[in-house]
Write an enzyme that holds these catalytic residues in place. Structure first.
Site, mmCIF file in Angstrom:
data_model
loop_
_atom_site.group_PDB
_atom_site.id
_atom_site.type_symbol
_atom_site.label_atom_id
_atom_site.label_comp_id
_atom_site.label_asym_id
_atom_site.label_seq_id
_atom_site.Cartn_x
_atom_site.Cartn_y
_atom_site.Cartn_z
ATOM 1 N N HIS A 254 0.833 -1.203 0.000
ATOM 2 C CA HIS A 254 0.000 0.000 0.000
ATOM 3 C C HIS A 254 0.877 1.268 0.000
ATOM 4 O O HIS A 254 0.704 2.156 -0.842
ATOM 5 C CB HIS A 254 -0.907 -0.026 1.241
ATOM 6 N N GLU A 255 1.826 1.323 0.913
ATOM 7 C CA GLU A 255 2.674 2.525 1.001
ATOM 8 C C GLU A 255 3.560 2.665 -0.232
ATOM 9 O O GLU A 255 3.873 3.777 -0.651
ATOM 10 C CB GLU A 255 3.508 2.512 2.287
ATOM 11 N N HIS A 258 1.737 4.690 -2.739
ATOM 12 C CA HIS A 258 1.898 6.133 -2.498
ATOM 13 C C HIS A 258 3.300 6.603 -2.908
ATOM 14 O O HIS A 258 3.466 7.627 -3.567
ATOM 15 C CB HIS A 258 1.707 6.450 -1.007
ATOM 16 N N GLU A 284 -4.595 7.858 -3.082
ATOM 17 C CA GLU A 284 -5.138 6.613 -2.536
ATOM 18 C C GLU A 284 -5.465 5.618 -3.653
ATOM 19 O O GLU A 284 -5.390 4.407 -3.454
ATOM 20 C CB GLU A 284 -6.381 6.923 -1.687
#
Lengths: 489, 489
Positions: A254-255, A258, A284
């Site tokens: 997930h990170e 980003h 997101e």
């Protein structure tokens, strides 16, 4: 020098100072000695004061008036600088510094109230925060809708009405899908021995596989996973739980979504207003599509299953299909951050409706806990058992983030649109993911979306990249297909 | 608000921003990804520009004119702010930014010239640095002596004549002591297996034992040992060499001397001009007395011998006395940073005389290498074999640090004075150090010197703490006594 060039030189320094403030935040969560908090508070306040003064500097106003632009890039620069300038000018300094003080205090009170399961200890300071945010919202809105004005901080160009329309279309289909899933038996979870060191090694390997450039970043442990920085220095954090390796691995993926967005922006935009992700929702969308549509796909989990059994030995699921089910298990629960793809957006809709009512003055903080618990029961079918599982679970409101929550679901919606287009463009996608090769997918996102940074407005970049106007349809179609298969619905 | 209070509020923010710049420097040497250097350069330039603008802000001048002070502390604040303000105002911004650019370039050229043993590749850019520094010195001196003006950046209140008088008195006694020592057989060195992990564990234990507060600091590895920050966040670095554990251990004790000084300043001075060590010389007096007079004493090395044999097993010296000799071994060499207590100051005197001549225009950069090698041979008795062992060994001149070198020896001289007074005040000192208890010594320094921060001028604090005007006598007496005993002279 042209006014535009003077403006950009000044802005470049401001952006550099903003990066420094971000790196201080990273340091605070990863490296800072525990006894340094008080001094750090003053340091952060000092650099924030410098940033605020620069953003609202009257010279910026003059340069903006005089700046003649050539071409879309220069226009986008001016658009973004103007937005920050006007925002900074609209909020009186006394209000801004009072907000900073009260939210800092409120965050501390929230943490101890959550630990003590004591909503009453938090309510009074939240009331102050809400009052100040409404005052700030009124200053920003200049007679328009307060909540719409707040949304501009996180998702420029969107309105509550637009978001409502999307959410209203999502809610019944998600509630129905959730109910159907929970009627089925719960799939087996993984069980095994997952030493933290091995998790970190695998997580770094996954980060690199998903395109995170370690030469311009680093992975450290922190209490909460986050990504920090833009351009040539974008750092991520993760955490390990020796019982639950998915926590570490999927928060990293997930990170990385980003972080890769920030790393892959056209280097020509470095330290300019275009050198960062354009909105929270678009940001997101990248973290979600990396984590969910790619990372939790049948194809990629097949690869991950092989990796995990090689590293950790037996993990108590027998094959890739069972592993895929375990990764995508839908369970009853209370906590947004632990929610699966199906339930996550229901958590967001609840917060969106409550925070709009708070900002409109239709809901008082004194009634918030009851309102939360009633709505939760209506959507989830069971009642919140304690405040840390309900109204006290998220830090956001304590620090004044109103208008932020809906961007999480907008990100999911955008990810759905992008994923649909990506699948159409890349017929080999699943075959690649099954080999652990994500470059095809992440490369498509880099070329079609990430490299543009802040050049296009949020809706515009999603529409350009995915070929359709943002809509909940693709996400819901994807979720229904995926979970109908997983749960034999 | 009184003008004084407005001045202090502004200054407090400036100090906080200065701490941030320092922490960025720490990050650069410890944590920064290798691909981030270019962006970091812009970030550092941006915060330095903010700091320079604040230090020379005309409002500071107005507040200084109007500020009425009460008592010694307020007077000291105003004295320090005025010094920084006048310095910032005297140097034209164009010169300051040219110096920043040229020294940044020169540092890179120095590093590659040193690696290539190529003095000629470095000389032209050093010539530029020297010319710019002379221009800056002339601006600072306003008709006075250029080198004296430069000294004020590092050791306010001192002059080259004062330093010369001290050095002239030291040189013959040090040359004689060195010659007598080198006539004796070289003592045995330690030999053993010194894994980096065990060195780091011991080094952290020593840091704590010497009073370093880990709750407000941390120890990391870096290419060069340094201490960074003031007040509640003071970090140190060290490095490990598996053949030579003294490198790690004694550089840590040295940096703990710097760090403890910063940590022990009266908290009332936090983020004020008095909240940092008062000068480079006084700072070095703390690092040197921790490292040498305490850390290399017969008493403390007796304790350290026990620790090291317990941790590393056999280290090839048979007893505490042999270990004490090994720790204090005087060897022929070329490198300042590797020099022992006896030879170190000879390295400094060489640099002091050469840099004064450069600044006065009596020596040209083209003649510097020859001048270095001739002087080295005169003092040390053998000729420099290659530039990295001679004129290219130190980074200082490349980054424009002229007037800095003599503060190292001033620190040794101050440490001699303080040590004499400390021994007189603490009759139990050796008995304590032999048990590894350093609190008696460091507590004496904390109370008599460290807590005052920048309140007193450098000479004043040394005189107050040690009871005598700074003089080379105590240092030389100490060195002669210690090494006469060690080498049976």
């Amino acid at each position: 020098m042209r006014a535009f060039e003077e403006l950009m030189a000044f802005e470049r320094q401001t952006q550099a100072l903003g990066q420094i403030a971000g790196r201080l935040g990273w340091d605070q969560e990863t490296m800072m000695p525990r006894g340094s908090a008080e001094q750090r508070g003053e340091e952060m306040a000092a650099i924030e004061a410098v940033l605020h003064a620069r953003r609202s500097d009257p010279r910026v106003g003059e340069w903006l008036e005089q700046a003649a632009t050539e071409g879309a890039v220069e226009e986008a620069h001016v658009r973004e600088i103007r937005r920050a300038y006007e925002r900074a000018r609209k909020v009186p300094e006394a209000l801004a510094s009072r907000l900073a003080r009260v939210t800092s205090e409120a965050q501390g009170k929230w943490a101890s109230a959550r630990a003590d399961e004591d909503w009453e200890a938090f309510a009074p300071v939240l009331e102050e925060v809400v009052a100040l945010k409404r005052e700030e919202g009124a200053a920003l809105a200049e007679g328009g809708d307060i909540y719409d004005a707040m949304l501009q901080d996180y998702e420029p160009g969107t309105t509550a009405a637009e978001i409502s329309a999307i959410f209203d279309a999502m809610r019944p289909r998600l509630v129905a899908l959730r109910a159907a899933i929970l009627d089925q038996p719960e799939p087996k979870g993984i069980v095994g021995t997952f030493p933290a060191g091995k998790q970190m090694k695998l997580t770094r390997q996954l980060a690199r596989a998903f395109g995170y450039d370690m030469a311009r970043g680093r992975v450290d442990k922190a209490v909460h996973p986050f990504s920090s920085g833009s351009g040539m220095d974008v750092r991520i954090t993760t955490r390990t739980n020796e019982q639950d390796p998915f926590n570490c691995l999927y928060s990293t993926i997930h990170e990385v979504g980003h972080a890769a967005y920030e790393q892959n922006i056209d280097p020509a935009y470095l330290l300019t207003p275009l050198g960062r992700g354009v909105s929270m929702g678009v940001h997101e969308s990248q973290s979600r599509i990396y984590e969910n549509q790619i990372g939790r796909s049948a194809a990629f989990t097949g690869y991950l299953y092989e990796q995990m059994t090689a590293i950790f030995g037996s993990i108590s699921v027998e094959n890739a299909r069972e592993f895929y089910s375990a990764v995508n298990c839908v369970r009853r629960g209370y906590i947004r951050t632990e929610a699966d793809e199906v339930q996550y957006n229901l958590h967001i809709m609840l917060r969106f409706d409550l925070e709009r009512a708070l900002m409109a003055g239709d809901l008082q903080v004194g009634d918030l806990e009851t309102a939360w618990n009633d709505r939760f029961e209506a959507d989830f079918g069971y009642r919140v058992d304690m405040p840390s599982n309900g109204v006290l679970q998220d830090v956001h409101w304590s620090v004044g983030l109103f208008g932020y929550f809906p961007t999480y679901s907008l990100g999911n919606v955008y990810a759905g649109c992008l994923h649909q287009a990506m699948c159409a463009a890349l017929p080999d996608l699943d075959a690649q993911l099954a080999q652990g090769v994500t470059e095809t997918a992440t490369g498509w996102l880099r070329v079609n979306l990430q490299r543009h940074g802040g050049l296009y407005a949020p809706r515009e970049i999603i529409e350009t990249a995915s070929g359709i106007a943002p809509s909940e349809g693709p996400l819901l179609d994807y979720l229904e297909a995926k979970f109908t298969d997983l749960y034999n619905l």
